[in-house]
Design a protein around this motif. Structure first.
Motif, PDB file in Angstrom:
ATOM      1  N   THR A   1     -29.971  -9.270  26.360  1.00 58.64           N
ATOM      2  CA  THR A   1     -28.931  -9.739  27.274  1.00 58.64           C
ATOM      3  C   THR A   1     -28.440  -8.628  28.198  1.00 58.64           C
ATOM      4  OG1 THR A   1     -26.999  -9.214  25.884  1.00 58.64           O
ATOM      5  CG2 THR A   1     -28.154 -11.302  25.449  1.00 58.64           C
ATOM      6  N   GLY A   2     -28.925  -7.410  27.963  1.00 60.51           N
ATOM      7  CA  GLY A   2     -28.484  -6.274  28.762  1.00 60.51           C
ATOM      8  C   GLY A   2     -27.252  -5.583  28.236  1.00 60.51           C
ATOM      9  N   SER A   3     -26.772  -6.019  27.076  1.00 57.37           N
ATOM     10  CA  SER A   3     -25.564  -5.431  26.490  1.00 57.37           C
ATOM     11  C   SER A   3     -25.900  -4.564  25.290  1.00 57.37           C
ATOM     12  CB  SER A   3     -24.585  -6.534  26.048  1.00 57.37           C
ATOM     13  OG  SER A   3     -24.010  -7.177  27.166  1.00 57.37           O
ATOM     14  N   GLU A   4     -25.019  -3.609  25.046  1.00 53.96           N
ATOM     15  CA  GLU A   4     -25.117  -2.754  23.869  1.00 53.96           C
ATOM     16  C   GLU A   4     -23.837  -2.934  23.051  1.00 53.96           C
ATOM     17  OE1 GLU A   4     -27.614  -0.894  22.862  1.00 53.96           O
ATOM     18  OE2 GLU A   4     -28.923  -1.089  24.620  1.00 53.96           O
ATOM     19  N   LEU A   5     -23.967  -3.448  21.837  1.00 48.65           N
ATOM     20  CA  LEU A   5     -22.822  -3.654  20.966  1.00 48.65           C
ATOM     21  C   LEU A   5     -22.853  -2.679  19.807  1.00 48.65           C
ATOM     22  CD1 LEU A   5     -22.617  -7.561  20.714  1.00 48.65           C
ATOM     23  CD2 LEU A   5     -21.548  -6.035  22.396  1.00 48.65           C
ATOM     24  N   ASP A   6     -21.682  -2.414  19.242  1.00 48.65           N
ATOM     25  CA  ASP A   6     -21.624  -1.543  18.074  1.00 48.65           C
ATOM     26  C   ASP A   6     -22.094  -2.310  16.843  1.00 48.65           C
ATOM     27  OD1 ASP A   6     -19.487  -3.188  17.335  1.00 48.65           O
ATOM     28  OD2 ASP A   6     -17.940  -1.710  17.828  1.00 48.65           O
ATOM     29  N   ALA A   7     -22.120  -1.636  15.699  1.00 52.08           N
ATOM     30  CA  ALA A   7     -22.656  -2.235  14.471  1.00 52.08           C
ATOM     31  C   ALA A   7     -21.864  -3.472  14.070  1.00 52.08           C
ATOM     32  CB  ALA A   7     -22.649  -1.201  13.349  1.00 52.08           C
ATOM     33  N   GLU A   8     -20.542  -3.422  14.228  1.00 49.89           N
ATOM     34  CA  GLU A   8     -19.722  -4.586  13.871  1.00 49.89           C
ATOM     35  C   GLU A   8     -20.060  -5.776  14.757  1.00 49.89           C
ATOM     36  OE1 GLU A   8     -15.038  -5.995  13.588  1.00 49.89           O
ATOM     37  OE2 GLU A   8     -15.615  -4.356  14.915  1.00 49.89           O
ATOM     38  N   GLY A   9     -20.173  -5.538  16.062  1.00 49.43           N
ATOM     39  CA  GLY A   9     -20.495  -6.623  16.979  1.00 49.43           C
ATOM     40  C   GLY A   9     -21.839  -7.255  16.682  1.00 49.43           C
TER      41      GLY A   9
ATOM     42  N   VAL B   1     -16.104 -12.231  43.741  1.00 49.26           N
ATOM     43  CA  VAL B   1     -16.927 -11.622  42.696  1.00 49.26           C
ATOM     44  C   VAL B   1     -16.635 -10.133  42.624  1.00 49.26           C
ATOM     45  CG1 VAL B   1     -19.283 -11.231  41.853  1.00 49.26           C
ATOM     46  CG2 VAL B   1     -18.744 -13.311  43.168  1.00 49.26           C
ATOM     47  N   ILE B   2     -16.500  -9.632  41.402  1.00 50.65           N
ATOM     48  CA  ILE B   2     -16.457  -8.195  41.155  1.00 50.65           C
ATOM     49  C   ILE B   2     -17.676  -7.842  40.322  1.00 50.65           C
ATOM     50  CG2 ILE B   2     -15.236  -6.298  40.025  1.00 50.65           C
ATOM     51  CD1 ILE B   2     -12.623  -7.699  40.676  1.00 50.65           C
ATOM     52  N   ASP B   3     -18.467  -6.912  40.816  1.00 55.75           N
ATOM     53  CA  ASP B   3     -19.659  -6.482  40.094  1.00 55.75           C
ATOM     54  C   ASP B   3     -19.300  -5.399  39.073  1.00 55.75           C
ATOM     55  OD1 ASP B   3     -21.942  -7.950  41.339  1.00 55.75           O
ATOM     56  OD2 ASP B   3     -21.140  -7.017  43.154  1.00 55.75           O
ATOM     57  N   LEU B   4     -19.930  -5.505  37.916  1.00 52.99           N
ATOM     58  CA  LEU B   4     -19.767  -4.534  36.838  1.00 52.99           C
ATOM     59  C   LEU B   4     -21.143  -3.907  36.590  1.00 52.99           C
ATOM     60  CD1 LEU B   4     -17.620  -6.778  34.440  1.00 52.99           C
ATOM     61  CD2 LEU B   4     -16.797  -5.206  36.196  1.00 52.99           C
ATOM     62  N   PRO B   5     -21.503  -2.891  37.333  1.00 52.45           N
ATOM     63  CA  PRO B   5     -22.884  -2.394  37.339  1.00 52.45           C
ATOM     64  C   PRO B   5     -23.373  -1.889  35.982  1.00 52.45           C
ATOM     65  CG  PRO B   5     -21.633  -1.498  39.187  1.00 52.45           C
ATOM     66  CD  PRO B   5     -20.649  -2.171  38.292  1.00 52.45           C
ATOM     67  N   ARG B   6     -22.479  -1.373  35.149  1.00 55.56           N
ATOM     68  CA  ARG B   6     -22.897  -0.755  33.885  1.00 55.56           C
ATOM     69  C   ARG B   6     -23.019  -1.743  32.738  1.00 55.56           C
ATOM     70  NH1 ARG B   6     -19.617   1.634  31.401  1.00 55.56           N
ATOM     71  NH2 ARG B   6     -17.694   0.899  32.377  1.00 55.56           N
ATOM     72  N   LEU B   7     -22.600  -2.983  32.947  1.00 56.78           N
ATOM     73  CA  LEU B   7     -22.435  -3.903  31.829  1.00 56.78           C
ATOM     74  C   LEU B   7     -23.431  -5.059  31.874  1.00 56.78           C
ATOM     75  CD1 LEU B   7     -18.524  -4.025  31.789  1.00 56.78           C
ATOM     76  CD2 LEU B   7     -20.057  -2.581  30.413  1.00 56.78           C
ATOM     77  N   GLY B   8     -23.651  -5.645  30.684  1.00 56.18           N
ATOM     78  CA  GLY B   8     -24.583  -6.743  30.545  1.00 56.18           C
ATOM     79  C   GLY B   8     -23.882  -8.080  30.367  1.00 56.18           C
ATOM     80  N   HIS B   9     -24.589  -9.021  29.745  1.00 62.92           N
ATOM     81  CA  HIS B   9     -24.078 -10.389  29.622  1.00 62.92           C
ATOM     82  C   HIS B   9     -22.808 -10.450  28.771  1.00 62.92           C
ATOM     83  CE1 HIS B   9     -24.362 -14.675  30.078  1.00 62.92           C
ATOM     84  NE2 HIS B   9     -24.359 -14.871  28.778  1.00 62.92           N
ATOM     85  N   LEU B  10     -22.699  -9.581  27.792  1.00 58.38           N
ATOM     86  CA  LEU B  10     -21.524  -9.555  26.915  1.00 58.38           C
ATOM     87  C   LEU B  10     -20.549  -8.477  27.369  1.00 58.38           C
ATOM     88  CD1 LEU B  10     -23.437  -9.950  23.531  1.00 58.38           C
ATOM     89  CD2 LEU B  10     -22.365 -11.760  24.894  1.00 58.38           C
ATOM     90  N   ALA B  11     -20.286  -8.444  28.671  1.00 54.43           N
ATOM     91  CA  ALA B  11     -19.446  -7.400  29.257  1.00 54.43           C
ATOM     92  C   ALA B  11     -18.070  -7.329  28.611  1.00 54.43           C
ATOM     93  CB  ALA B  11     -19.300  -7.647  30.762  1.00 54.43           C
ATOM     94  N   HIS B  12     -17.515  -8.495  28.264  1.00 57.68           N
ATOM     95  CA  HIS B  12     -16.165  -8.524  27.692  1.00 57.68           C
ATOM     96  C   HIS B  12     -16.114  -7.955  26.280  1.00 57.68           C
ATOM     97  CE1 HIS B  12     -18.293 -12.038  26.429  1.00 57.68           C
ATOM     98  NE2 HIS B  12     -17.312 -12.507  25.689  1.00 57.68           N
ATOM     99  N   GLU B  13     -17.258  -7.897  25.614  1.00 56.68           N
ATOM    100  CA  GLU B  13     -17.314  -7.253  24.301  1.00 56.68           C
ATOM    101  C   GLU B  13     -17.644  -5.770  24.431  1.00 56.68           C
ATOM    102  OE1 GLU B  13     -18.955  -9.487  20.922  1.00 56.68           O
ATOM    103  OE2 GLU B  13     -19.599 -10.986  22.398  1.00 56.68           O
ATOM    104  N   GLU B  14     -18.428  -5.425  25.420  1.00 55.01           N
ATOM    105  CA  GLU B  14     -18.772  -4.021  25.645  1.00 55.01           C
ATOM    106  C   GLU B  14     -17.581  -3.215  26.150  1.00 55.01           C
ATOM    107  OE1 GLU B  14     -22.986  -3.256  27.339  1.00 55.01           O
ATOM    108  OE2 GLU B  14     -22.293  -5.095  28.316  1.00 55.01           O
ATOM    109  N   ALA B  15     -16.842  -3.776  27.089  1.00 56.35           N
ATOM    110  CA  ALA B  15     -15.775  -3.027  27.772  1.00 56.35           C
ATOM    111  C   ALA B  15     -14.565  -3.932  28.005  1.00 56.35           C
ATOM    112  CB  ALA B  15     -16.290  -2.461  29.085  1.00 56.35           C
TER     113      ALA B  15
END
Length: 287
Positions: free
Chosen positions: A183-191, A259-273
């Motif tokens: 999905t393009g996102s990086e989550l921590d172990a808990e996520g 639209v606001i672009d979030l270049p560093r984030l993936g599909h789960l942007a709200h969980e990443e950041a």
């Protein structure tokens, strides 16, 4: 997933079950102020909103729910997993519980639901709802995938044990990590572990397949130019599920959308950041 949520589930202390026909809904409610409804995407649950809830609960009355059959909401009617029936059932739930949202935050398919609800509901002041969509899934698959993917979901939803088979084969930590990375996102172990627990549940997977098989954006897509709500789309530049161009193309067709672009984030942007996402939502709501 079996009721009640385990004690270590995010915000489990806020969880309660509400019967509003035809489903038994899992609700998490907290905070005070204008009512903000939070809707997760296909295959998710209230857990995906945990970071946003923590940041916004001091300013808003937050209502987060699990979609029918997903997470800890018990599915009451297998034929009511499409966009229109689901929106109608969420509105009926809000009416029953006397919730009058000012704002809806929707992730992915949850944004499509939010936009459909904006056609069915007004704010307490009689004005259009405000919508914040995170990587909104507002486009159908292109070409042959547009035929095959819904057909595949319908087939899997109709085959006994298909959900069980998927759960058994996809719920290993390695497979979940690969799915989330896709999905393009990086989550921590808990996520990652929270998604592993969801995917390991046959009923959750079955309801997600039902949702995919019954989903249609045709009517909503045609109605986008008529939607009167103020809308903010947050588009992850690394989103591997819903490209950012979907947000930009939808916004061009709407009355009051940006639209606001979030270049560093993936599909789960709200969980990443979550803090970054909340900062944009606050700016939007305060203008």
């Amino acid at each position: 997933m079996r009721w009640p949520p385990p004690p270590d589930w995010p915000n489990a202390a806020l969880s309660r079950q509400v019967l509003a026909a035809p489903h038994r809904w899992h609700i998490q409610e907290t905070g005070a102020g204008p009512t903000m409804l939070m809707l997760h995407g296909a295959g998710g649950s209230t857990h995906s909103m945990r970071g946003l809830m923590a940041e916004l609960r001091e300013s808003y009355h937050i209502v987060a729910l699990d979609l029918p059959g997903q997470g800890f909401t018990q599915l009451g009617a297998r034929h009511r997993c499409g966009l229109n029936p689901m929106a109608e059932d969420i509105k009926a739930l809000c009416d029953q519980e006397d919730w009058h949202p000012d704002i809806i935050i929707g992730h992915s398919a949850g944004c499509a639901l939010a936009l459909r609800l904006s056609q069915l509901m007004l704010s307490p002041r009689g004005q259009p709802l405000r919508i914040a969509g995170i990587n909104p899934a507002l486009d159908t698959f292109d070409g042959i995938a547009g035929v095959l993917f819904p057909a595949l979901a319908k087939m899997l939803a109709a085959i006994p044990f298909s959900a069980s088979l998927f759960s058994a084969t996809a719920a290993s930590p390695a497979r979940i990590k690969a799915l989330i990375r896709g999905t393009g996102s990086e989550l921590d172990a808990e996520g990652l572990d929270l998604y592993r627990r969801l995917v390991a549940d046959r009923d959750h997977v079955d309801a997600t397949l039902l949702m995919m098989s019954q989903w249609s954006l045709t009517q909503l897509s045609r109605a986008l130019p008529e939607i009167a709500s103020q809308v903010l789309f947050l588009a992850g530049g690394k989103d591997g599920a819903v490209p950012a161009k979907v947000s930009h193309e939808a916004a061009k067709r709407m009355r009051d959308a940006r639209v606001i672009d979030l270049p560093r984030l993936g599909h789960l942007a709200h969980e990443e950041a979550p803090k970054e996402v909340v900062a944009h939502i606050r700016d939007f709501l305060e203008t």
